[in-house]
Design a protein around this motif. Structure first.
Motif, PDB file in Angstrom:
ATOM      1  N   ILE A 159       0.967  -0.742  -0.190  1.00  0.00           N
ATOM      2  CA  ILE A 159      -0.071   0.619  -0.026  1.00  0.00           C
ATOM      3  C   ILE A 159       0.656   0.727  -0.123  1.00  0.00           C
ATOM      4  CG2 ILE A 159      -0.094  -0.110   2.025  1.00  0.00           C
ATOM      5  CD1 ILE A 159      -3.348   0.991   2.519  1.00  0.00           C
ATOM      6  N   LEU A 160       1.750   1.231   0.647  1.00  0.00           N
ATOM      7  CA  LEU A 160       3.421   2.597   0.400  1.00  0.00           C
ATOM      8  C   LEU A 160       3.843   2.289  -0.568  1.00  0.00           C
ATOM      9  CD1 LEU A 160       4.894   1.607   4.634  1.00  0.00           C
ATOM     10  CD2 LEU A 160       2.098   3.663   3.198  1.00  0.00           C
ATOM     11  N   ASP A 161       3.990   0.873  -1.284  1.00  0.00           N
ATOM     12  CA  ASP A 161       4.658   2.160  -2.824  1.00  0.00           C
ATOM     13  C   ASP A 161       4.328   2.104  -3.727  1.00  0.00           C
ATOM     14  OD1 ASP A 161       7.087   0.484  -1.255  1.00  0.00           O
ATOM     15  OD2 ASP A 161       6.771  -1.285  -2.487  1.00  0.00           O
ATOM     16  N   SER A 162       4.726   3.546  -4.364  1.00  0.00           N
ATOM     17  CA  SER A 162       3.756   3.927  -5.364  1.00  0.00           C
ATOM     18  C   SER A 162       3.563   3.691  -6.360  1.00  0.00           C
ATOM     19  CB  SER A 162       4.717   5.015  -5.624  1.00  0.00           C
ATOM     20  OG  SER A 162       6.016   5.316  -5.922  1.00  0.00           O
ATOM     21  N   SER A 163       4.396   2.086  -6.879  1.00  0.00           N
ATOM     22  CA  SER A 163       4.115   1.642  -8.116  1.00  0.00           C
ATOM     23  C   SER A 163       2.927   0.298  -7.390  1.00  0.00           C
ATOM     24  CB  SER A 163       5.552   0.246  -7.935  1.00  0.00           C
ATOM     25  OG  SER A 163       5.555  -0.169  -6.745  1.00  0.00           O
ATOM     26  N   GLY A 164       2.452   0.446  -6.204  1.00  0.00           N
ATOM     27  CA  GLY A 164       0.730  -0.075  -6.521  1.00  0.00           C
ATOM     28  C   GLY A 164      -0.167   0.531  -5.834  1.00  0.00           C
ATOM     29  N   ARG A 165      -0.359   1.827  -6.652  1.00  0.00           N
ATOM     30  CA  ARG A 165      -1.101   2.995  -5.966  1.00  0.00           C
ATOM     31  C   ARG A 165      -2.513   2.718  -6.989  1.00  0.00           C
ATOM     32  NH1 ARG A 165      -2.943   6.603  -9.782  1.00  0.00           N
ATOM     33  NH2 ARG A 165      -1.503   6.879 -10.723  1.00  0.00           N
ATOM     34  N   GLN A 166      -2.264   2.386  -8.322  1.00  0.00           N
ATOM     35  CA  GLN A 166      -3.443   1.435  -9.147  1.00  0.00           C
ATOM     36  C   GLN A 166      -4.319   0.485  -8.283  1.00  0.00           C
ATOM     37  OE1 GLN A 166      -2.382   1.833 -13.268  1.00  0.00           O
ATOM     38  NE2 GLN A 166      -2.847   3.668 -13.198  1.00  0.00           N
ATOM     39  N   PHE A 167      -3.539   0.068  -7.755  1.00  0.00           N
ATOM     40  CA  PHE A 167      -4.597  -1.057  -7.277  1.00  0.00           C
ATOM     41  C   PHE A 167      -4.709  -1.220  -6.012  1.00  0.00           C
ATOM     42  CE2 PHE A 167      -4.154  -5.354  -4.240  1.00  0.00           C
ATOM     43  CZ  PHE A 167      -5.109  -5.843  -5.068  1.00  0.00           C
ATOM     44  N   ALA A 168      -3.856  -0.096  -5.312  1.00  0.00           N
ATOM     45  CA  ALA A 168      -4.566   0.048  -3.933  1.00  0.00           C
ATOM     46  C   ALA A 168      -6.053   0.785  -4.094  1.00  0.00           C
ATOM     47  CB  ALA A 168      -3.700   0.410  -2.997  1.00  0.00           C
TER      48      ALA A 168
END
Length: 298
Positions: free
Chosen positions: A118-127
């Motif tokens: 949840i904290l890695d910007s690469s996972g922003r769209q998924f979160a």
């Protein structure tokens, strides 16, 4: 002057400096005002808390342990508080913060760990997708104008409220979605909503600039619910790239309480005092000389 004499003087210097700070803390003196306000005194405090001398650290822990019950008694009586952590947070620091919240009479509703996913910007769209799908009719999500506002808004709806109460079906749905998506881990699952949150972060090297920026954005979203949030971490968390510094420079800096001395026993007590101030509508930044409000709340 021989090396042995220098070592003795250095030890006594740290001991006297630390004792002065802790005695002031026990007496309830606000170090951010009055004659103890100068930067040198605050720098001495930081140096004392970070000393590697095990004897001094043992003294500091023992002293804080003896004075904390008097300082904190009933300051958060029956107030429901949620504790949040991030990767790299010290388990011992979290344990002490929870213990000090208990001393203050708070009801720690649960402990939630935010994961790297949840904290890695690469996972922003998924979160963000998880937040939208699990909380499609939630105002905290639909009313937010950015991704992390929506993600944090969903978390706030799941665990926080203006008044304490049972967690409803919407909260349960959000929690299940975030858990199944690997975005959070319920270290201790909450049984009811909290009106206040304490987010304990790790050192600068653990969060880094990217994750620290995300933590600050999520904290800003969480701060819109209940009585807000306190973000606390060790001294390095208020240096470049640290999460506390990111919060202090963020959009909600004046509304979120921060502490940057959780790597000392006295600093963990200050974290709870910051929660008291936040609940009273008096946010500030406390801890090292990088903290605008002084060493601890008045």
């Amino acid at each position: 002057m021989d090396q042995r004499t220098l070592l003795v003087i250095n030890f006594r210097y740290h001991l006297v400096s630390l004792a002065a700070v802790l005695i002031a803390l026990a007496a309830g003196i606000a170090l951010g005002s009055g004659p103890l306000e100068d930067k040198d005194t605050q720098d001495d405090t930081r140096a004392a808390s970070q000393t590697t001398d095990t004897g001094v650290r043992a003294f500091e822990v023992g002293y804080a342990g003896r004075t904390a019950p008097t300082l904190l008694k009933d300051k958060l009586k029956d107030r429901p508080v949620l504790v949040l952590t991030v990767p790299g947070t010290s388990a011992n620091e979290v344990k002490d913060v929870v213990n000090d919240l208990d001393l203050a009479g708070a009801e720690v509703t649960g402990e939630i760990a935010l994961t790297s996913k949840i904290l890695d910007s690469s996972g922003r769209q998924f979160a963000e997708g998880v937040a939208r799908q699990s909380a499609e009719d939630v105002e905290e999500v639909t009313g937010a104008d950015d991704s992390y506002g929506r993600i944090g808004g969903a978390l706030a709806r799941a665990y926080m409220a203006d008044q304490a109460g049972a967690l409803d079906e919407t909260a349960t749905t959000i929690t299940s979605a975030f858990s199944e998506g690997g975005l959070i881990t319920e270290t201790r699952a909450p049984k009811r909503a909290a009106t206040l949150a304490v987010l304990v972060t790790g050192p600068q090297r653990a969060t880094g600039g990217d994750q620290s920026t995300v933590i600050a954005a999520l904290a800003a979203a969480l701060n819109r619910s209940g009585q807000g949030v306190v973000v606390a971490g060790p001294s390095s968390s208020s240096t470049d790239g640290g999460a506390v510094k990111a919060v202090r420079e963020g959009e909600a800096a004046s509304e979120i309480s921060t502490v940057d001395v959780t790597d000392s026993a006295a600093g963990r007590v200050v974290t709870v005092l910051a929660a008291v101030a936040q609940a009273a509508g008096q946010p500030g930044s406390w801890g090292t000389s990088r903290s605008d409000s002084g060493a601890l709340p008045k």
